[in-house]
Write an enzyme that holds these catalytic residues in place. Structure first.
Site, PDB file in Angstrom:
ATOM      1  N   TRP A 354       0.823  -1.209   0.000  1.00 27.91           N
ATOM      2  CA  TRP A 354       0.000   0.000   0.000  1.00 27.91           C
ATOM      3  C   TRP A 354       0.856   1.258   0.000  1.00 27.91           C
ATOM      4  CZ3 TRP A 354      -1.986   2.314   5.174  1.00 27.91           C
ATOM      5  CH2 TRP A 354      -0.974   2.280   6.136  1.00 27.91           C
ATOM      6  N   ASP A 355       2.202   1.087  -0.029  1.00 30.01           N
ATOM      7  CA  ASP A 355       3.096   2.232   0.139  1.00 30.01           C
ATOM      8  C   ASP A 355       2.886   3.323  -0.913  1.00 30.01           C
ATOM      9  OD1 ASP A 355       4.076  -0.188   1.370  1.00 30.01           O
ATOM     10  OD2 ASP A 355       5.839   0.959   1.969  1.00 30.01           O
ATOM     11  N   GLU A 493       0.745  -4.185  11.894  1.00 30.28           N
ATOM     12  CA  GLU A 493       0.932  -5.621  11.603  1.00 30.28           C
ATOM     13  C   GLU A 493       1.168  -6.457  12.856  1.00 30.28           C
ATOM     14  OE1 GLU A 493       4.035  -5.640   8.588  1.00 30.28           O
ATOM     15  OE2 GLU A 493       2.439  -5.504   7.080  1.00 30.28           O
ATOM     16  N   LYS A 613       2.673  -1.616  15.950  1.00 28.70           N
ATOM     17  CA  LYS A 613       3.921  -1.493  15.196  1.00 28.70           C
ATOM     18  C   LYS A 613       4.033  -0.095  14.580  1.00 28.70           C
ATOM     19  CE  LYS A 613       6.231  -3.464  11.138  1.00 28.70           C
ATOM     20  NZ  LYS A 613       6.085  -4.324   9.965  1.00 28.70           N
TER      21      LYS A 613
END
Ligand code: BGC
Length: 797
Positions: A354-355, A493, A613
């Site tokens: 998705w970056d 995540e 995270k």
């Protein structure tokens, strides 16, 4: 501004840092890239030469822990840079082959010329007989002719005369072995090597990938000064040309390797072998290649530069440089996505995540054609996303969490925790939110560029199919009187299941639900705005009927977003998880960015804790300005007032380990927008992510493209509050004390080269001369003004 155009990769040889230097000195042209490795070396503990072609993936099967694992990797192509040399003095015995690891190395320096896209490496050797040799390499991966790269090496002898023996090698004996964690996976992607020589001293090598059998051809022309005959050897996997170049007082020697790379992925389709040999033969001489390359870089910077004084500006320039290595105007012709780690290494196997959510905003306002091409990569994979949705028993489109060539899900099913040595199930494919990121990018691209053609065709198909998936996946829960999306993962995540649950996934991830509601709402808007004929055609083809539209309407208003203790819950039940003793873990381990690995190695699981995270809920503050976010929550029937949002930001700030470089970027953005005291701390961490390798050894495996493009965007859009849309250019600057002044040009709504300059308390906008109408600007208090082409206005902020 002239300072800050040279990036020093290293000024002394440190084998421990060499892989980092290679990644940060990678040269590319948006089609292929070559790591900034020392030409003298093949792969080993300190060195990892790598050349990667965008979109060139190969699939292999390996057996790990008794399970067959398929992996599709961005293929490491033959090493065209290899150059071996040694000194043969007239009146002394021959010296050893020299490399940076030789004892005789005295000085070593690696520098990138960011303005011109040139890598320079200088070495000086002096052996214990006092014989010296200076070696200077220059390397270019050509921005204007994306088939070509060139490396020029100059030798100068000190205190002796004789011959430098040089081997110019094209080395096809390479594998994918750049990431230690993947060593259990098969990395031999190239087979069927053939090698040989053509006239003009051109050595060539052809091979193919295993599956799907992409044909790869490299041809290298080696030219020496003084001209000297070569001994030619073709091995099974490569070619070697050996030269004996006389050197001595006032006699230096040069070797120029010009490489052409062609593959069966190229369009129009031709014979890669013949094309590569032809391109290498016809390539201009080094000086001409250098000047045309420089000219391309000049144009790139004109369009893409962000000028920020000082150290932050220097790093931002390096970040932009690496964005251009990976994604340049050359990319606009290719069928490729945004590789999360650039074309700079093998981490994440070159996959697309998705970056692009962090990369496309920059490209959209500087290189809209490139942004469009990257969206078309997603559109071409819509059939695969539809098939994935069908397989999951749903409708619409489910984009894969990790995408590569075909658009099928490429996320690994097992991953290795290097700390415990255990292989663990990987559920990250449950990050369905990636679909909303694709849809959001498509919508925002069209808003900023005014590209209705795209929005009403490919863009509409993406958006409507993703919306359809969400509407179908949401299940009604009478107890809540709400729709729920269950069994997913959010961007964080660390949480892939409830503690002690037998099935993976968590429910009601606030980020997933809010963005799904946004996509549904935009899908409905789009159906409303389409020209009648187009709407009729599209709704018929996609079979979207009134009933389905009513469902979208309903779900977009009734998706469930959990709250606890006055804050938005990252997901249902997050607030019931145990609190982690952060100080104890920091004291015990120091760096706890990968808390998941630490806890697993201790026999515990991060799923039990309120520990994230990376930014998850806070992503909402990154994507939406306050009014939009409040509107989105209001549509869902929730009051998200400023106080609740601030409390939410503070809550997750205390519970996030920043195990992804995207995390500090998002926190930096959110805090900058809300003028938070710690904003700069996070912005700085995002700036240092790669140059200081803050994630501890990961940059050498590939740069973090999202953080690199995202930090530039943080200055350009984050500080200015800039947003382009049909109503014009919206600006709402906030001051970030550490970046008080900057300037850049952007493309917006058809105007190319709109200039923005920010100074303390003031902002100027200049619209370039053109035949277009005025550009509307919406100021913070909602005041609208129009700027005619040729006009510049200053605003007090
Ligand atoms: C992050 C993801 C990101 C991926 C690739 C992971 O560490 O958690 O959000 O997409 O890296 O950059």
């Amino acid at each position: 501004m002239t300072e800050g155009w040279t990036w020093t990769g290293s000024d002394r040889y440190d084998p421990e840092r060499e892989r980092l230097v290679e990644a940060l000195c990678t040269l590319g042209n948006g089609r292929f890239a070559t790591r900034g490795s020392a030409p003298e070396c093949t792969a080993g503990p300190a060195h990892y030469p790598g050349t990667y072609l965008a979109g060139c993936y190969d699939r292999l099967t390996s057996v790990v822990e008794g399970e067959r694992i398929e992996n599709e990797d961005l293929v490491n192509l033959p090493n065209w840079t290899l150059l071996r040399y040694r000194c043969l003095p007239d009146d002394a015995p021959p010296g050893a082959w020299l490399t940076p690891d030789s004892d005789s190395l005295r000085t070593y320096g690696v520098q990138l010329d960011l303005r011109a896209g040139v890598l320079a490496r200088r070495l000086f050797y002096r052996d214990d007989r006092g014989l010296g040799l200076r070696v200077s390499h220059l390397r270019v991966v050509h921005m204007g002719d994306p088939r070509l790269a060139v490396q020029r090496t100059a030798f100068r002898a000190y205190g002796w005369s004789g011959v430098v023996e040089v081997e110019s090698v094209l080395d096809g004996d390479v594998t994918n072995a750049g990431v230690e964690r993947y060593r259990h996976l098969d990395g031999r992607h190239l087979v069927d090597h053939r090698t040989g020589f053509e006239q003009d001293g051109i050595g060539w090598l052809t091979c193919r990938t295993v599956d799907p059998g992409i044909r790869v051809a490299l041809a290298v022309r080696t030219v020496t000064r003084p001209v000297c005959p070569a001994r030619k050897d073709a091995t099974r996997t490569g070619t070697v040309q050996t030269y004996r170049l006389p050197v001595g007082p006032r006699r230096s020697a040069t070797v120029v390797k010009t490489m052409a790379l062609r593959t069966s992925l190229d369009r129009p389709a031709t014979d890669p072998f013949a094309e590569a040999v032809d391109a290498a033969a016809r390539a201009p001489a080094f000086s001409r290649l250098l000047s045309t390359h420089r000219a391309c870089w000049h144009r790139l910077w004109e369009q893409g530069e962000l000028r920020v004084p000082g150290e932050a500006g220097r790093i931002l320039r390096l970040h932009l440089f690496h964005v251009f290595q990976t994604l340049s105007p050359n990319t606009a012709d290719l069928d490729v996505g945004v590789p999360a780690r650039g074309l700079h290494g093998e981490a994440y196997r070159g996959h697309v995540f998705w970056d692009e959510l962090f990369v496309l905003p920059y490209l959209t306002v500087h290189f809209p054609e490139v942004a469009r091409a990257l969206l078309m990569y997603r559109h071409r994979r819509l059939p695969a996303a539809r098939a994935a949705a069908r397989r999951a028993g749903g409708r619409g489109a489910v984009y894969p969490w990790q995408s590569a060539s075909s658009g099928r899900e490429e996320t690994q099913t097992l991953h290795l925790n290097p700390r415990s040595g255990r292989w663990l199930p990987d559920h990250s494919h449950l990050q369905r939110h990636v679909g909303s990121a694709v849809a959001l990018n498509a919508w925002r691209y069209a808003q900023a560029t005014g590209d209705r053609g795209f929005l009403h065709s490919a863009g509409a198909e993406i958006l409507l199919e993703v919306a359809r998936h969400w509407a179908g996946a949401a299940t009604y829960d009478a107890a809540h009187d709400r729709y729920r999306l269950r069994g997913v993962m959010g961007p964080d995540e660390y949480h892939d299941a409830y503690p002690d649950a037998t099935n993976p996934g968590i429910d009601d991830n606030a980020y997933t639900n809010a963005t799904a509601a946004w996509v549904l709402a935009r899908g409905l808007d789009l159906l409303g705005e389409l020209p009648d004929a187009r709407r009729a055609e599209l709704t018929e083809r996609l079979a979207v009927d009134d009933e389905e539209r009513a469902r979208w309407e309903e779900v977009s208003h009734r998706l469930y977003v959990p709250f606890h203790r006055g804050v938005v819950s990252q997901f249902e039940g997050y607030g019931d998880l145990a609190e982690l003793d952060w100080d104890a873990y920091r004291n015990r381990y120091g760096d706890i960015r990968r808390l998941d690995r630490i806890l697993e190695a201790e026999g515990d699981t991060v799923n039990r804790y309120q520990a994230s995270k990376q930014a998850d809920t806070l992503m909402l503050g990154y994507l939406f300005r306050p009014a939009e976010l409040h509107g989105l929550f209001a549509r869902l029937g929730y009051a998200l007032d400023e106080e609740t949002w601030r409390a939410t930001v503070a809550y997750y700030l205390r519970r996030t380990s920043h195990g992804s470089t995207l995390s500090s970027l998002v926190h930096g953005w959110v805090l900058t927008r809300q003028k938070g005291a710690d904003a700069w701390r996070y912005c700085e961490e995002a700036l240092l992510a790669d140059v200081a390798d803050v994630q501890g050894g990961t940059t050498g495996e590939g740069i973090h493209l999202g953080a690199m493009a995202g930090t530039v965007d943080l200055v350009e859009r984050g500080i200015t509050g800039l947003e382009a849309g049909p109503e014009g250019l919206r600006i709402a600057p906030v001051a970030l004390r550490e970046v008080p002044r900057f300037a850049f040009s952007l493309c917006v709504l058809g105007h190319r080269g709109v200039r923005l300059r920010m100074l303390p308390g003031r902002l100027a906008i200049r619209v370039p001369e053109s035949s277009l109408g005025p550009l509307a600007v919406v100021l913070p208090e909602g005041r609208r003004i129009a700027l005619s082409p040729g006009e510049e206005r200053w605003f007090r902020m």
